[in-house]
Motif scaffolding. Structure first.
Motif, PDB file in Angstrom:
ATOM      1  N   ALA A 135      10.049   5.624  -9.232  1.00 32.11           N
ATOM      2  CA  ALA A 135      11.067   6.477  -9.863  1.00 32.11           C
ATOM      3  C   ALA A 135      10.696   6.818 -11.300  1.00 32.11           C
ATOM      4  O   ALA A 135      11.070   7.880 -11.804  1.00 32.11           O
ATOM      5  N   ARG A 136       9.944   5.940 -11.960  1.00 32.67           N
ATOM      6  CA  ARG A 136       9.530   6.176 -13.355  1.00 32.67           C
ATOM      7  C   ARG A 136       8.212   6.933 -13.468  1.00 32.67           C
ATOM      8  O   ARG A 136       7.802   7.302 -14.566  1.00 32.67           O
ATOM      9  N   ASP A 137       7.537   7.145 -12.361  1.00 27.10           N
ATOM     10  CA  ASP A 137       6.229   7.816 -12.383  1.00 27.10           C
ATOM     11  C   ASP A 137       6.410   9.295 -12.717  1.00 27.10           C
ATOM     12  O   ASP A 137       7.230   9.974 -12.106  1.00 27.10           O
ATOM     13  N   PRO A 138       5.660   9.817 -13.674  1.00 25.99           N
ATOM     14  CA  PRO A 138       5.761  11.243 -14.009  1.00 25.99           C
ATOM     15  C   PRO A 138       5.504  12.178 -12.823  1.00 25.99           C
ATOM     16  O   PRO A 138       6.051  13.283 -12.784  1.00 25.99           O
ATOM     17  N   TYR A 139       4.708  11.764 -11.858  1.00 25.86           N
ATOM     18  CA  TYR A 139       4.509  12.587 -10.662  1.00 25.86           C
ATOM     19  C   TYR A 139       5.802  12.738  -9.876  1.00 25.86           C
ATOM     20  O   TYR A 139       6.036  13.774  -9.259  1.00 25.86           O
ATOM     21  N   THR A 140       6.647  11.717  -9.906  1.00 26.73           N
ATOM     22  CA  THR A 140       7.933  11.809  -9.210  1.00 26.73           C
ATOM     23  C   THR A 140       8.797  12.863  -9.886  1.00 26.73           C
ATOM     24  O   THR A 140       9.381  13.723  -9.213  1.00 26.73           O
ATOM     25  N   GLY A 141       8.867  12.831 -11.202  1.00 24.64           N
ATOM     26  CA  GLY A 141       9.646  13.819 -11.946  1.00 24.64           C
ATOM     27  C   GLY A 141       9.144  15.238 -11.751  1.00 24.64           C
ATOM     28  O   GLY A 141       9.921  16.192 -11.788  1.00 24.64           O
ATOM     29  N   VAL A 161       0.861  -1.170   0.000  1.00 25.73           N
ATOM     30  CA  VAL A 161       0.000   0.000   0.000  1.00 25.73           C
ATOM     31  C   VAL A 161       0.899   1.222   0.000  1.00 25.73           C
ATOM     32  O   VAL A 161       1.860   1.293   0.775  1.00 25.73           O
ATOM     33  N   LEU A 162       0.613   2.149  -0.870  1.00 25.11           N
ATOM     34  CA  LEU A 162       1.332   3.418  -0.946  1.00 25.11           C
ATOM     35  C   LEU A 162       0.325   4.531  -0.703  1.00 25.11           C
ATOM     36  O   LEU A 162      -0.702   4.603  -1.380  1.00 25.11           O
ATOM     37  N   GLN A 163       0.610   5.359   0.266  1.00 27.43           N
ATOM     38  CA  GLN A 163      -0.205   6.550   0.488  1.00 27.43           C
ATOM     39  C   GLN A 163       0.673   7.747   0.186  1.00 27.43           C
ATOM     40  O   GLN A 163       1.812   7.823   0.657  1.00 27.43           O
ATOM     41  N   MET A 164       0.153   8.652  -0.617  1.00 26.63           N
ATOM     42  CA  MET A 164       0.905   9.856  -0.966  1.00 26.63           C
ATOM     43  C   MET A 164       0.086  11.094  -0.624  1.00 26.63           C
ATOM     44  O   MET A 164      -1.146  11.059  -0.629  1.00 26.63           O
ATOM     45  N   THR A 165       0.790  12.161  -0.317  1.00 27.79           N
ATOM     46  CA  THR A 165       0.184  13.468  -0.090  1.00 27.79           C
ATOM     47  C   THR A 165       0.689  14.387  -1.185  1.00 27.79           C
ATOM     48  O   THR A 165       1.895  14.465  -1.423  1.00 27.79           O
ATOM     49  N   PHE A 166      -0.237  15.038  -1.867  1.00 27.57           N
ATOM     50  CA  PHE A 166       0.159  15.940  -2.942  1.00 27.57           C
ATOM     51  C   PHE A 166       0.791  17.193  -2.357  1.00 27.57           C
ATOM     52  O   PHE A 166       0.356  17.705  -1.330  1.00 27.57           O
ATOM     53  N   LYS A 167       1.807  17.695  -3.053  1.00 23.64           N
ATOM     54  CA  LYS A 167       2.481  18.918  -2.631  1.00 23.64           C
ATOM     55  C   LYS A 167       1.690  20.140  -3.092  1.00 23.64           C
ATOM     56  O   LYS A 167       0.824  20.038  -3.959  1.00 23.64           O
ATOM     57  N   ARG A 197       2.061  21.921 -11.408  1.00 25.94           N
ATOM     58  CA  ARG A 197       2.990  20.889 -11.911  1.00 25.94           C
ATOM     59  C   ARG A 197       2.328  19.520 -11.906  1.00 25.94           C
ATOM     60  O   ARG A 197       2.484  18.737 -12.833  1.00 25.94           O
ATOM     61  N   ARG A 198       1.605  19.216 -10.822  1.00 26.95           N
ATOM     62  CA  ARG A 198       0.947  17.913 -10.725  1.00 26.95           C
ATOM     63  C   ARG A 198      -0.105  17.761 -11.810  1.00 26.95           C
ATOM     64  O   ARG A 198      -0.167  16.727 -12.492  1.00 26.95           O
ATOM     65  N   LEU A 199      -0.918  18.768 -12.001  1.00 24.54           N
ATOM     66  CA  LEU A 199      -1.973  18.672 -13.015  1.00 24.54           C
ATOM     67  C   LEU A 199      -1.394  18.568 -14.421  1.00 24.54           C
ATOM     68  O   LEU A 199      -1.949  17.864 -15.275  1.00 24.54           O
ATOM     69  N   ALA A 200      -0.277  19.233 -14.669  1.00 28.05           N
ATOM     70  CA  ALA A 200       0.385  19.114 -15.980  1.00 28.05           C
ATOM     71  C   ALA A 200       0.902  17.697 -16.208  1.00 28.05           C
ATOM     72  O   ALA A 200       0.897  17.201 -17.339  1.00 28.05           O
ATOM     73  N   ALA A 256       5.607  16.107  -7.370  1.00 29.36           N
ATOM     74  CA  ALA A 256       4.215  16.423  -7.085  1.00 29.36           C
ATOM     75  C   ALA A 256       3.681  15.842  -5.784  1.00 29.36           C
ATOM     76  O   ALA A 256       2.571  16.176  -5.380  1.00 29.36           O
ATOM     77  N   TYR A 257       4.440  14.968  -5.119  1.00 27.89           N
ATOM     78  CA  TYR A 257       3.910  14.305  -3.935  1.00 27.89           C
ATOM     79  C   TYR A 257       5.020  13.978  -2.945  1.00 27.89           C
ATOM     80  O   TYR A 257       6.199  13.981  -3.282  1.00 27.89           O
ATOM     81  N   GLU A 258       4.569  13.675  -1.734  1.00 28.31           N
ATOM     82  CA  GLU A 258       5.446  13.103  -0.721  1.00 28.31           C
ATOM     83  C   GLU A 258       4.857  11.755  -0.331  1.00 28.31           C
ATOM     84  O   GLU A 258       3.633  11.609  -0.247  1.00 28.31           O
ATOM     85  N   ILE A 259       5.710  10.778  -0.099  1.00 25.37           N
ATOM     86  CA  ILE A 259       5.233   9.481   0.349  1.00 25.37           C
ATOM     87  C   ILE A 259       4.909   9.583   1.837  1.00 25.37           C
ATOM     88  O   ILE A 259       5.756   9.972   2.639  1.00 25.37           O
TER      89      ILE A 259
END
Length: 89
Positions: A66-72, A5-11, A16-19, A75-78
């Motif tokens: 690492a390959r997720d566009p949100y990481t680049g 399970v991964l829970q993330m909080t958007f920054k 940037r996240r929406l793009a 856009a989030y913190e784990i």
């Protein structure tokens, strides 16, 4: 295989996240098709999201992230990564 399970909080910078969102969702669709993603979706208030992965281990999950566009897009913190053993489908 293990479920995580991964829970993330958007920054704060939602621009940037929406793009990055279309590419992020395409990334998730590919993982779903490959059997690596069980389910994913944002919280109702769009403050973050919950994902459930089925992978060999945490190392593979981190490679996927690492390959997720949100990481680049930074856009989030784990908030949580935890192995999960469901007892019901």
């Amino acid at each position: 295989m293990a479920r995580f399970v991964l829970q993330m909080t958007f920054k704060g910078d939602s621009g940037r996240r929406l793009a990055a969102r279309p590419a992020h969702r395409e990334h998730l669709r590919g993982l779903l098709g490959a059997g690596k993603l069980v389910t994913a979706g944002p919280w109702g208030d769009d403050s973050g999201a919950l994902h459930v992965y089925e992978v060999a281990g945490e190392e593979e999950l981190r490679e996927i992230l690492a390959r997720d566009p949100y990481t680049g897009a930074d856009a989030y913190e784990i908030t949580l990564i935890r192995e999960w053993r469901p007892i019901l489908p």
